[in-house]
Write a protein that holds these residues in place. Sequence first.
Motif, short mmCIF file in Angstrom:
data_model
loop_
_atom_site.label_atom_id
_atom_site.label_comp_id
_atom_site.label_asym_id
_atom_site.label_seq_id
_atom_site.Cartn_x
_atom_site.Cartn_y
_atom_site.Cartn_z
N LYS A 269 0.84 -1.20 0.00
CA LYS A 269 0.00 0.00 0.00
C LYS A 269 0.89 1.26 0.00
O LYS A 269 2.09 1.17 0.26
CB LYS A 269 -0.87 -0.01 1.25
CG LYS A 269 -1.62 -1.31 1.48
CD LYS A 269 -2.14 -1.38 2.91
CE LYS A 269 -2.62 -2.77 3.24
NZ LYS A 269 -3.04 -2.90 4.65
N PRO A 270 0.27 2.42 -0.25
CA PRO A 270 1.06 3.66 -0.20
C PRO A 270 1.70 3.88 1.17
O PRO A 270 1.06 3.70 2.21
CB PRO A 270 0.01 4.74 -0.50
CG PRO A 270 -1.04 4.03 -1.31
CD PRO A 270 -1.09 2.64 -0.74
N LEU A 271 2.97 4.26 1.16
CA LEU A 271 3.74 4.49 2.37
C LEU A 271 4.49 5.81 2.24
O LEU A 271 5.25 6.00 1.29
CB LEU A 271 4.73 3.33 2.59
CG LEU A 271 5.61 3.38 3.83
CD1 LEU A 271 4.77 3.26 5.11
CD2 LEU A 271 6.66 2.25 3.79
N ILE A 272 4.26 6.71 3.17
CA ILE A 272 4.88 8.03 3.15
C ILE A 272 6.06 8.07 4.11
O ILE A 272 5.93 7.69 5.28
CB ILE A 272 3.86 9.11 3.57
CG1 ILE A 272 2.69 9.15 2.58
CG2 ILE A 272 4.52 10.49 3.66
CD1 ILE A 272 1.50 9.96 3.08
N ALA A 273 7.22 8.50 3.63
CA ALA A 273 8.36 8.73 4.52
C ALA A 273 8.25 10.13 5.10
O ALA A 273 8.13 11.12 4.36
CB ALA A 273 9.67 8.60 3.75
N ALA A 274 8.22 10.23 6.43
CA ALA A 274 8.22 11.52 7.12
C ALA A 274 9.61 11.71 7.70
O ALA A 274 9.95 11.18 8.76
CB ALA A 274 7.16 11.54 8.22
N VAL A 275 10.45 12.44 6.99
CA VAL A 275 11.88 12.55 7.31
C VAL A 275 12.07 13.63 8.37
O VAL A 275 11.92 14.82 8.11
CB VAL A 275 12.70 12.85 6.05
CG1 VAL A 275 14.17 13.02 6.40
CG2 VAL A 275 12.53 11.73 5.03
N ASN A 276 12.43 13.19 9.57
CA ASN A 276 12.50 14.05 10.74
C ASN A 276 13.90 14.54 11.06
O ASN A 276 14.12 15.18 12.10
CB ASN A 276 11.96 13.30 11.96
CG ASN A 276 12.69 12.00 12.19
OD1 ASN A 276 12.62 11.10 11.35
ND2 ASN A 276 13.38 11.85 13.31
N GLY A 277 14.88 14.28 10.20
CA GLY A 277 16.24 14.71 10.48
C GLY A 277 17.20 14.14 9.46
O GLY A 277 16.91 14.09 8.26
N PHE A 278 18.35 13.65 9.91
CA PHE A 278 19.35 13.10 9.00
C PHE A 278 18.80 11.90 8.24
O PHE A 278 18.18 11.01 8.82
CB PHE A 278 20.60 12.69 9.78
CG PHE A 278 21.37 13.86 10.32
CD1 PHE A 278 22.26 14.56 9.52
CD2 PHE A 278 21.21 14.27 11.64
CE1 PHE A 278 22.96 15.65 10.02
CE2 PHE A 278 21.90 15.35 12.15
CZ PHE A 278 22.78 16.05 11.34
N CYS A 279 19.05 11.90 6.94
CA CYS A 279 18.58 10.82 6.05
C CYS A 279 19.75 10.48 5.13
O CYS A 279 19.91 11.06 4.06
CB CYS A 279 17.37 11.32 5.28
SG CYS A 279 16.58 10.08 4.22
N MET A 280 20.58 9.55 5.57
CA MET A 280 21.85 9.31 4.92
C MET A 280 22.02 7.86 4.49
O MET A 280 21.46 6.95 5.10
CB MET A 280 22.99 9.66 5.89
CG MET A 280 23.01 11.10 6.34
SD MET A 280 23.50 12.19 4.98
CE MET A 280 23.48 13.78 5.77
N GLY A 281 22.81 7.65 3.44
CA GLY A 281 23.16 6.30 3.04
C GLY A 281 21.95 5.43 2.79
O GLY A 281 21.04 5.78 2.04
#
Length: 260
Positions: free
Chosen positions: A100-112
């Motif tokens: 199903k649809p999945l949303i990433a809620a990026v709350n800070g560092f998003c690395m590698g």
Amino acid sequence: MTDGLLNYELRADHIAILTMNRPEKMNALNAGLAGALVDGLRRFDADQDAWVGILTGTGKAFCAGADLENMRVGSADGGDWVGAIDHLQPLFEAIEGERKPLIAAVNGFCMGGGLGLAHSCSLIVAIESAKFGMPEAAVGVPNFSYFDLWKTVGYRRALEMSLTADPYPASHMLDIGFLNQVVPDAQLMQAALALAARIAKNAPLATAGAEQGMKFTLHNPREAWPAAARQIWKKVLASDDLREGLAAFEQRRKPTWGNS
């Protein structure tokens, strides 16, 4: 979930929130967290009351990528470095699979690998202070999780990120098409929930089918699309939701979905 490494919350509005909970390691992907994510994604997929998901993290990072300590130990004295990250393959297979649809809620560092994790989600919302990057070259390790990132941001931009290993602000990632929204830090979950609600108001089988269909076109040749489309939409075409949607349209009322 596994040892509290992933929290799963199902809201009354058919939105499930999956929260990575390894803040002391910036939610780096060791075997425990990767396994908890696989379990959480399977639970989300099987949960008939969950129509849209949100994936986020606790602390100052969404996900800092693979756990470098695992890699260091795995590569010491000629050890099996690749074996040290075997736990990541089932995770990326699970998140890249039909779901199903999945949303990433990026709350800070998003690395590698964390950037790869966010990229594998359907849509991405990030806070203004978030930082993104492919830092592998800076520590001498290969990056395995970006094979199709160029399809989203363009070949040269993706290669620049990989070769320079530089961190990039959320504003840049929005400009190159990696992000759907950038919001003030205090408004992340509000924005992610609002976006999820815009999806959840629609027929759940139809949104899941749209997700699967578009993803199929990314990885398969044009001639394979017609047969795949019939298979993807077969369940929808035989569903009560389709009949309800058409009836509601004719009667000029809001439909009542049943996910069947």
